[in-house]
Design an enzyme around this catalytic site. Sequence first.
Site, PDB file in Angstrom:
ATOM      1  N   ASP A   6      13.838  56.119  56.762  1.00  0.00           N
ATOM      2  CA  ASP A   6      14.987  55.970  55.861  1.00  0.00           C
ATOM      3  C   ASP A   6      15.234  54.466  55.716  1.00  0.00           C
ATOM      4  O   ASP A   6      14.672  53.669  56.481  1.00  0.00           O
ATOM      5  CB  ASP A   6      16.217  56.666  56.476  1.00  0.00           C
ATOM      6  N   CYS A  69      15.476  60.315  53.259  1.00  0.00           N
ATOM      7  CA  CYS A  69      16.256  59.449  52.373  1.00  0.00           C
ATOM      8  C   CYS A  69      16.147  60.025  50.963  1.00  0.00           C
ATOM      9  O   CYS A  69      15.040  60.196  50.448  1.00  0.00           O
ATOM     10  CB  CYS A  69      15.650  58.046  52.417  1.00  0.00           C
ATOM     11  N   CYS A 179      22.996  61.755  49.967  1.00  0.00           N
ATOM     12  CA  CYS A 179      22.438  60.575  50.657  1.00  0.00           C
ATOM     13  C   CYS A 179      22.541  60.868  52.143  1.00  0.00           C
ATOM     14  O   CYS A 179      23.593  61.336  52.615  1.00  0.00           O
ATOM     15  CB  CYS A 179      23.241  59.325  50.295  1.00  0.00           C
TER      16      CYS A 179
END
Length: 248
Positions: A6, A69, A179
């Site tokens: 991420d 991500c 997110c």
Amino acid sequence: MIGFFDSGAGGLSVVREAIRLLPDERYIYYSDNAHCPYGEKSREYVTERARAITRHLRERGCGIVTVACNTATAAAISSLRAEFDMPFVGMEPAVKPAAALTRSGVVGVLATAGTLRAEKYHDTRDRWSGDIKIVEHVGEGFVRLVESGTTEGPEAEETVRLSLQPLLDAGADTIVLGCTHYPFLLPLMKKIAGEDVRFIDPAPAAAKQLLKLMEEKGLIRHDGFSMELEASGDDTTLRRLYETIANN
Ligand code: DGL
């Protein structure tokens, strides 16, 4: 080994769910915090980072990679699948379950600017929204809060309120966390939104997909749990946040 990456520590929200389903495997988590946030970068930039990190994780012995991500998934997962001969798990904004659950007929999506402008997200949204109204907002400053370890207190609450309130004002009763950093701000979001609003974190679905792919590809080892944490920048927040998920 199972690789995760991420732009920062946010992907640990997915790791937490993966460990529940696959508790006896070896993991590497790569936080690209020297290049965070991805949400404000170009698609090309994020794709380059995703390729470089995948190469690194493969060299470290990963047989599967979870792109933990949403921004990097939207920008790069098709390029990664084309370039690397290995399985990938990506993040998908949970518009489908949200559209099925809403009673007000309005679903809110909180995500980065990079995700909200990506074609991949538009495809998902247009495919599953049907008659439901979708309202979108960038979680302005959310990633910075999580990366600085500030997930509570008045500053964090004010920052979260500024991006959440427009969705509540538009009548959203179901909000998609688009997110992987945002679940770490969930207690604040719940406090602001009250009990009638539901939040959907796609991490459990991503972890299930990881388990399924690992089963299909015969990658499950049961050779003892281990976690290596790597960061391209300072790793203090990553280690601190990992301690909190590992102890919960
Ligand atoms: N955690 C990321 C996501 O899921 C990216 C946050 C960022 O770097 O902007 O979108």
